[in-house]
Design a protein around this motif. Sequence first.
Motif, PDB file in Angstrom:
ATOM      1  N   ARG A  34       0.836  -1.208   0.000  1.00 42.33           N
ATOM      2  CA  ARG A  34       0.000   0.000   0.000  1.00 42.33           C
ATOM      3  C   ARG A  34       0.871   1.258   0.000  1.00 42.33           C
ATOM      4  O   ARG A  34       0.570   2.233  -0.686  1.00 42.33           O
ATOM      5  CB  ARG A  34      -0.969  -0.010   1.184  1.00 42.33           C
ATOM      6  CG  ARG A  34      -1.990  -1.145   1.077  1.00 42.33           C
ATOM      7  CD  ARG A  34      -3.137  -1.027   2.040  1.00 42.33           C
ATOM      8  NE  ARG A  34      -2.828  -0.565   3.366  1.00 42.33           N
ATOM      9  CZ  ARG A  34      -2.977  -1.273   4.476  1.00 42.33           C
ATOM     10  NH1 ARG A  34      -3.458  -2.494   4.432  1.00 42.33           N
ATOM     11  NH2 ARG A  34      -2.693  -0.758   5.652  1.00 42.33           N
ATOM     12  N   THR A  35       1.972   1.222   0.743  1.00 42.40           N
ATOM     13  CA  THR A  35       2.890   2.359   0.782  1.00 42.40           C
ATOM     14  C   THR A  35       3.534   2.572  -0.585  1.00 42.40           C
ATOM     15  O   THR A  35       3.632   3.706  -1.060  1.00 42.40           O
ATOM     16  CB  THR A  35       3.962   2.139   1.866  1.00 42.40           C
ATOM     17  OG1 THR A  35       3.314   1.978   3.138  1.00 42.40           O
ATOM     18  CG2 THR A  35       4.944   3.296   1.931  1.00 42.40           C
ATOM     19  N   PRO A  80      -8.205   2.009   4.389  1.00 43.14           N
ATOM     20  CA  PRO A  80      -8.635   0.611   4.492  1.00 43.14           C
ATOM     21  C   PRO A  80      -7.854  -0.247   3.503  1.00 43.14           C
ATOM     22  O   PRO A  80      -7.444   0.243   2.445  1.00 43.14           O
ATOM     23  CB  PRO A  80     -10.114   0.661   4.114  1.00 43.14           C
ATOM     24  CG  PRO A  80     -10.536   2.086   4.279  1.00 43.14           C
ATOM     25  CD  PRO A  80      -9.291   2.909   4.044  1.00 43.14           C
ATOM     26  N   ALA A  81      -7.628  -1.497   3.821  1.00 42.39           N
ATOM     27  CA  ALA A  81      -6.883  -2.406   2.942  1.00 42.39           C
ATOM     28  C   ALA A  81      -7.461  -2.353   1.535  1.00 42.39           C
ATOM     29  O   ALA A  81      -8.661  -2.378   1.346  1.00 42.39           O
ATOM     30  CB  ALA A  81      -6.934  -3.824   3.474  1.00 42.39           C
ATOM     31  N   GLY A  82      -6.560  -2.220   0.555  1.00 39.71           N
ATOM     32  CA  GLY A  82      -6.968  -2.177  -0.836  1.00 39.71           C
ATOM     33  C   GLY A  82      -7.360  -0.804  -1.341  1.00 39.71           C
ATOM     34  O   GLY A  82      -7.600  -0.618  -2.516  1.00 39.71           O
ATOM     35  N   ASP A  83      -7.394   0.226  -0.445  1.00 42.58           N
ATOM     36  CA  ASP A  83      -7.819   1.555  -0.868  1.00 42.58           C
ATOM     37  C   ASP A  83      -6.668   2.530  -1.098  1.00 42.58           C
ATOM     38  O   ASP A  83      -6.880   3.584  -1.668  1.00 42.58           O
ATOM     39  CB  ASP A  83      -8.747   2.170   0.182  1.00 42.58           C
ATOM     40  CG  ASP A  83     -10.152   1.580   0.094  1.00 42.58           C
ATOM     41  OD1 ASP A  83     -10.390   0.806  -0.833  1.00 42.58           O
ATOM     42  OD2 ASP A  83     -10.964   1.879   0.978  1.00 42.58           O
ATOM     43  N   ALA A  84      -5.455   2.241  -0.627  1.00 42.24           N
ATOM     44  CA  ALA A  84      -4.354   3.174  -0.823  1.00 42.24           C
ATOM     45  C   ALA A  84      -4.100   3.323  -2.319  1.00 42.24           C
ATOM     46  O   ALA A  84      -4.153   2.366  -3.069  1.00 42.24           O
ATOM     47  CB  ALA A  84      -3.087   2.685  -0.127  1.00 42.24           C
ATOM     48  N   GLY A  85      -3.811   4.534  -2.739  1.00 46.24           N
ATOM     49  CA  GLY A  85      -3.532   4.793  -4.135  1.00 46.24           C
ATOM     50  C   GLY A  85      -4.771   5.019  -4.967  1.00 46.24           C
ATOM     51  O   GLY A  85      -4.713   5.231  -6.158  1.00 46.24           O
ATOM     52  N   ARG A  86      -5.961   4.960  -4.367  1.00 43.09           N
ATOM     53  CA  ARG A  86      -7.203   5.217  -5.108  1.00 43.09           C
ATOM     54  C   ARG A  86      -7.645   6.638  -4.884  1.00 43.09           C
ATOM     55  O   ARG A  86      -7.371   7.268  -3.969  1.00 43.09           O
ATOM     56  CB  ARG A  86      -8.308   4.286  -4.625  1.00 43.09           C
ATOM     57  CG  ARG A  86      -8.056   2.846  -5.123  1.00 43.09           C
ATOM     58  CD  ARG A  86      -9.286   2.008  -4.778  1.00 43.09           C
ATOM     59  NE  ARG A  86      -9.320   0.637  -4.976  1.00 43.09           N
ATOM     60  CZ  ARG A  86      -8.369  -0.244  -5.138  1.00 43.09           C
ATOM     61  NH1 ARG A  86      -7.173   0.116  -5.200  1.00 43.09           N
ATOM     62  NH2 ARG A  86      -8.587  -1.502  -5.289  1.00 43.09           N
ATOM     63  N   HIS A 122       2.079   6.785   6.386  1.00 50.22           N
ATOM     64  CA  HIS A 122       0.928   7.258   7.163  1.00 50.22           C
ATOM     65  C   HIS A 122      -0.357   7.146   6.351  1.00 50.22           C
ATOM     66  O   HIS A 122      -1.386   6.691   6.853  1.00 50.22           O
ATOM     67  CB  HIS A 122       1.128   8.706   7.622  1.00 50.22           C
ATOM     68  CG  HIS A 122       2.103   8.851   8.744  1.00 50.22           C
ATOM     69  ND1 HIS A 122       1.803   8.497  10.037  1.00 50.22           N
ATOM     70  CD2 HIS A 122       3.370   9.285   8.760  1.00 50.22           C
ATOM     71  CE1 HIS A 122       2.846   8.719  10.814  1.00 50.22           C
ATOM     72  NE2 HIS A 122       3.822   9.199  10.059  1.00 50.22           N
ATOM     73  N   GLU A 123      -0.295   7.562   5.088  1.00 48.68           N
ATOM     74  CA  GLU A 123      -1.481   7.476   4.233  1.00 48.68           C
ATOM     75  C   GLU A 123      -1.905   6.026   4.022  1.00 48.68           C
ATOM     76  O   GLU A 123      -3.077   5.680   4.106  1.00 48.68           O
ATOM     77  CB  GLU A 123      -1.231   8.143   2.887  1.00 48.68           C
ATOM     78  CG  GLU A 123      -2.478   8.145   1.995  1.00 48.68           C
ATOM     79  CD  GLU A 123      -2.303   8.930   0.701  1.00 48.68           C
ATOM     80  OE1 GLU A 123      -2.956   8.535  -0.275  1.00 48.68           O
ATOM     81  OE2 GLU A 123      -1.525   9.895   0.679  1.00 48.68           O
ATOM     82  N   ALA A 124      -0.929   5.166   3.782  1.00 50.39           N
ATOM     83  CA  ALA A 124      -1.238   3.746   3.552  1.00 50.39           C
ATOM     84  C   ALA A 124      -1.809   3.094   4.812  1.00 50.39           C
ATOM     85  O   ALA A 124      -2.738   2.286   4.733  1.00 50.39           O
ATOM     86  CB  ALA A 124       0.022   3.012   3.119  1.00 50.39           C
ATOM     87  N   ALA A 125      -1.276   3.451   5.969  1.00 54.86           N
ATOM     88  CA  ALA A 125      -1.768   2.871   7.227  1.00 54.86           C
ATOM     89  C   ALA A 125      -3.170   3.352   7.557  1.00 54.86           C
ATOM     90  O   ALA A 125      -3.970   2.626   8.149  1.00 54.86           O
ATOM     91  CB  ALA A 125      -0.817   3.222   8.372  1.00 54.86           C
TER      92      ALA A 125
END
Length: 152
Positions: A55-56, A146-152, A140-143
């Motif tokens: 996610r990071t 929710p799982a699978g939502d980082a980068g969206r 911080h943003e990735a943490a």
Amino acid sequence: MGGSGVQAAVEWLAAVSPDPDACRREWERDPLGVALLPAGRLWDVLILPGELGCRTLDVITRLVGRPGPVLVGFGDARMGFFVPPGTAEHWLGTGVRTVGGGAWIVVPCPDRTSGAVRWLVAPDGAGTLTDASLLELALHEAAAAPAGDAGR
């Protein structure tokens, strides 16, 4: 990465080895091989748990396009981000393992993209590293996502 890019990455990584010639020979003989290299001279490594690392990496890629080198290993359970030397000594985040001066890390041949330890983002040979401040913000943003939502 093209042949000259791989060669530049080999030279960059091997430069930290106590015996750069032996390191290069090992990779030339067995491109699926690994070398044990010291951290802290040209780079440190911050190791994140696999899912959080993915996610990071998604966040960083969205922000800058191409980060510095990123290793994945241990059944994709851990990801290692190459950052400037000295970062490990000053890193305060929890849940992140640091590899800095006085520590060693297993490093595969720069063109290795399969196997137990492999590159997700190979070194470019120019010494590009992930900025530690950017990594911290992306972490911080990735943490927080929710799982699978980082980068969206």
